[in-house]
Design a protein around this motif. Structure first.
Motif, short mmCIF file in Angstrom:
data_model
loop_
_atom_site.label_atom_id
_atom_site.label_comp_id
_atom_site.label_asym_id
_atom_site.label_seq_id
_atom_site.Cartn_x
_atom_site.Cartn_y
_atom_site.Cartn_z
N ALA A 215 0.83 -1.21 0.00
CA ALA A 215 0.00 0.00 0.00
C ALA A 215 0.86 1.25 0.00
N GLU A 216 1.98 1.20 0.71
CA GLU A 216 2.88 2.35 0.74
C GLU A 216 3.46 2.67 -0.63
N LYS A 217 3.55 1.65 -1.50
CA LYS A 217 4.09 1.84 -2.86
C LYS A 217 2.98 2.08 -3.88
N GLY A 218 1.74 2.12 -3.44
CA GLY A 218 0.64 2.26 -4.36
C GLY A 218 0.31 0.98 -5.10
N LEU A 219 0.71 -0.17 -4.53
CA LEU A 219 0.47 -1.47 -5.14
C LEU A 219 -0.52 -2.26 -4.28
N ARG A 220 -0.97 -3.42 -4.80
CA ARG A 220 -1.93 -4.26 -4.10
C ARG A 220 -1.52 -5.72 -4.20
N ASN A 221 -1.92 -6.49 -3.21
CA ASN A 221 -1.72 -7.92 -3.28
C ASN A 221 -2.76 -8.48 -4.26
N TYR A 222 -2.28 -8.91 -5.43
CA TYR A 222 -3.19 -9.39 -6.48
C TYR A 222 -3.45 -10.89 -6.36
N TRP A 223 -2.42 -11.66 -6.10
CA TRP A 223 -2.60 -13.11 -6.05
C TRP A 223 -3.44 -13.57 -4.86
N GLY A 224 -3.30 -12.90 -3.72
CA GLY A 224 -4.14 -13.24 -2.57
C GLY A 224 -3.58 -14.28 -1.62
N TYR A 225 -2.27 -14.53 -1.67
CA TYR A 225 -1.68 -15.51 -0.75
C TYR A 225 -1.40 -14.86 0.61
N ASN A 226 -2.44 -14.33 1.23
CA ASN A 226 -2.31 -13.60 2.48
C ASN A 226 -3.60 -13.77 3.28
N SER A 227 -4.00 -15.02 3.45
CA SER A 227 -5.32 -15.35 3.98
C SER A 227 -5.50 -14.95 5.44
N ILE A 228 -6.75 -14.62 5.79
CA ILE A 228 -7.11 -14.39 7.18
C ILE A 228 -8.46 -15.00 7.51
N GLY A 229 -9.22 -15.45 6.51
CA GLY A 229 -10.52 -16.08 6.76
C GLY A 229 -10.69 -17.33 5.93
N PHE A 230 -10.51 -18.49 6.53
CA PHE A 230 -10.49 -19.75 5.79
C PHE A 230 -11.87 -20.24 5.35
N LEU A 231 -12.94 -19.66 5.88
CA LEU A 231 -14.29 -20.06 5.48
C LEU A 231 -15.03 -18.97 4.72
N ALA A 232 -14.35 -17.85 4.47
CA ALA A 232 -15.03 -16.69 3.89
C ALA A 232 -14.52 -16.40 2.48
N PRO A 233 -15.41 -16.30 1.48
CA PRO A 233 -14.98 -15.89 0.15
C PRO A 233 -14.58 -14.41 0.16
N HIS A 234 -13.50 -14.10 -0.54
CA HIS A 234 -12.96 -12.74 -0.52
C HIS A 234 -14.01 -11.74 -1.01
#
Length: 680
Positions: A215-234
């Motif tokens: 976020a500091e670079k103006g970029l985003r996590n595109y692939w999504g390998y940064n999970s926090i909810g294993f039962l919730a669709p993004h």
């Protein structure tokens, strides 16, 4: 007490009753747990989970129904040296939440080691600075939905990103582009069915967190390998918003794909979470029961054991972590109707005491589970501490990294690779046969999300990742790629012809080899990332499919290869091939270009660049696959046709001709030819 007035410790998470909910949370170290319900205006109502069974806090909470927003506060000791990180000031996500609304405000209130210490902060997280869980209902109409259950030998996997696939698709309505609804739209499904693939393997769709450093670079996590909810669709992939509608929208997507005969496989990230190392944020598991959910360094419980390169590793030796994984898998199968899972860095999940184990608790639990038995299980069989291709149970498939490396090596002119190339085309018997595993244990691939696209593999000698903001230091440097005479885009017709032929060589080897082929989404249409081989942070035109720049010739070529594979059992064996004989159902002969059998000396020849595979099946046509990776044309001696005379089935050289009876055939430099002998 009437059962309706009692709370229960299972299932974990929120279970709806009339006008209220049973809430259950595991923690072996907490002193007190509260369920915090939020009104539309953000007003918080706290209910203590006063009942305790074993290590599960539970209670009935009034005023909870579909759409209710909630979070947890977990009170207890803060003692990082002992692995304890409780902080009742923080709102935490329920590990069993089925939907998540909102995102994190990466300010001091949420991120940073000092700010996690209650002794160094005077703020209290509220509904504005952190996402909240959302209660969901269960009234989706599945109708006559049925899982396709495509056999592995008939499976062709298409690895694809939910957002990137349709974000620029002109035939998908603008309001649903880049969403679950977009992927389930008839225009998107038509591309998949016309192509002939049988399964979509979706990059992570579990709720994940954006990275503060991106976020500091103006970029985003595109692939999504940064999970926090294993039962919730993004939630960001939902055109219905993230207040619960994402669940039904995901289900509608699965239903539409199933109706078209397509399976849905999820790339799941259970090896780590977005909470990172000891400097990372406390978002959920870390504040609930840190040592139960994460592997801590023995003798230094403030720090995290890490075989993922992300700061932490899930503690799969603990029942709480294993139970969360199993609850997630069963939920996605039973409630969301998915057909399989690809486990990111799966080797980490088999490490109970440090070393990877074939019969770990993780694999054993899956093996005995009747809900999970029918679905596809695919391992990425490595992590930062080990490479385990061939090391998973017999009913699993694996991403076969050896296939990728040896096929790339062969077509890029690498010495001494012919012998291993032959093993890959035959389904890697050197990896799987000794354990009585079949060719479909291997998922063959040449490219994947992590690395060059096929177009870039044949167009760049080096990575070009400057857009990632890491001075081109990120991403793999050894790609076995070859630019065919110019780096990047060129108007040189000779270079572009070589690139087109090289791309067809890779597709032909992938789709005509034994095992389960996986095609990187967009490779069939010439998708480029401009030489970026680590586009994990490029949520933009670098990664999105460019539907206005489709290579129609390459697309048609890919369709024809997939159709050949689908129609002819000789090209998709279910077991390792036997030599030709009266009792052989499927058989193979491996020959030199002069038609003779290979000798040990031939296999040891570092300069060998040609090989012939004669492939047959008792119930179908026979094929001769001629591969020439030499820098010059080679005259092949063509084996006798088992049935009718040979005819041309496919070739990477569009000028290749086969007319009448052929005993020899000139195969030009760096190309393949597939001949077909029809049974009648």
């Amino acid at each position: 007490m009437d059962q309706a007035d009692r709370s229960f410790p299972y299932p974990l998470g929120v279970s709806l009753r009339e006008g209220r909910a049973n809430v259950a949370v595991f923690s072996s170290t907490a002193e007190r747990v509260e369920c915090c319900v939020f009104d539309e205006d953000g007003t918080e109502h706290r209910t203590a989970l006063t009942e305790r069974t074993g290590h599960v806090f539970h209670a009935l909470v009034d005023g909870v129904g579909p759409g209710t927003r909630y979070a947890l506060r977990v009170h207890g000791a803060w003692d990082t040296a002992a692995g304890l990180r409780h902080n009742g000031q923080k709102l935490l996500l329920d590990p069993h939440a089925r939907a998540v609304s909102g995102g994190y405000n990466w300010g001091q209130a949420v991120f940073g080691h000092d700010m996690n210490d209650p002794g160094q902060r005077d703020d209290t997280d509220g509904a504005g600075s952190t996402p909240l869980c959302v209660v969901t209902g269960g009234d989706f109409d599945w109708g006559d939905d049925a899982a396709p259950r495509t056999p592995l030998d008939r499976t062709v996997v298409y690895e694809v990103h939910v957002k990137g696939f349709t974000q620029l698709h002109p035939d998908v309505p603008e309001e649903i582009r880049g969403t679950y609804a977009g992927l389930g739209h008839p225009a998107a499904i038509r591309h998949l069915t016309d192509l002939g693939v049988t399964a979509v393997e979706l990059l992570p769709v579990h709720q994940f967190v954006q990275d503060s450093h991106l976020a500091e670079k103006g970029l985003r996590n595109y692939w999504g390998y940064n999970s926090i909810g294993f039962l919730a669709p993004h939630g960001e992939y939902s055109s219905s918003g993230d207040t619960g509608g994402q669940v039904d929208e995901f289900k509608a997507m699965v239903k539409a794909l199933h109706a078209a005969g397509l399976e849905v496989i999820l790339d799941v990230v259970f090896n780590h979470t977005a909470e990172g190392n000891h400097l990372g944020p406390t978002l959920s598991l870390k504040g609930i029961d840190n040592a139960a959910y994460y592997r801590l360094v023995e003798g230094d419980e403030e720090h995290y054991f890490d075989t993922t390169g992300t700061g932490n590793s899930l503690n799969v030796s603990h029942p709480a972590a294993l139970g969360l994984i199993m609850d997630s898998l069963r939920y996605w199968v039973t409630e969301m109707h998915v057909d399989g899972f690809r486990f990111d860095l799966a080797t980490t999940l088999t490490r109970q005491g440090g070393d990877a184990s074939l019969h770990s608790a993780f694999t054993d639990l899956i093996a005995q589970d009747p809900v999970l038995a029918p679905v596809k299980m695919i391992a990425e069989p490595w992590d930062t501490a080990g490479y385990q291709v061939g090391g998973f149970p017999a009913d699993w498939s694996e991403w076969n990294g050896k296939f990728r490396d040896d096929v790339r090596g062969f077509w890029s002119g690498q010495d001494s690779v012919l012998g291993t190339l032959s093993q890959r085309v035959l389904g890697s018997p050197d990896v799987y046969e000794s354990d009585r595993r079949s060719p479909v244990a291997g998922i063959g691939f040449v490219t994947a999300h992590d690395g060059f696209t096929l177009h870039d593999l044949v167009s760049y000698n080096a990575k070009h990742n400057s857009a990632n903001g890491e001075d081109n230091n990120d991403g793999e440097s050894d790609n076995k790629s070859f630019n065919n005479g110019a780096e990047g885009p060129t108007d040189d017709p000779a270079v572009n012809e070589r690139r087109a032929r090289a791309a067809r060589n890779f597709l032909g080897t992938l789709l005509l080899s034994a095992g389960v082929p996986m095609l990187l989404g967009g490779d069939e249409m010439g998708r480029t990332q401009g030489g970026n081989n680590n586009a994990y942070c490029q949520d933009n035109e670098i990664s999105w499919f460019q539907w206005d720049a489709v290579d129609e010739d390459l697309l048609d070529f890919t369709r024809r290869l997939i159709a050949l594979r689908r129609e002819h059992p000789a090209l998709r064996p279910r077991w390792f091939r036997q030599a030709p004989g009266d009792d052989a159902v499927e058989w193979v002969r491996v020959l030199r270009s002069d038609g003779e059998e290979f000798t040990d000396e031939d296999w040891d020849n570092a300069d060998a660049r040609t090989i012939t595979f004669l492939l047959g099946h008792a119930d179908g046509d026979a094929f001769a696959l001629l591969l020439n990776a030499a820098a010059n044309g080679v005259e092949f001696t063509v084996p006798d046709a088992p049935h009718q005379e040979w005819e041309l089935a496919a070739a990477s050289d569009p000028e290749q001709q086969v007319e009448g009876t052929v005993s020899t055939l000139l195969v030009r430099d760096s190309s393949f030819t597939l001949l077909q002998s029809r049974r009648g």
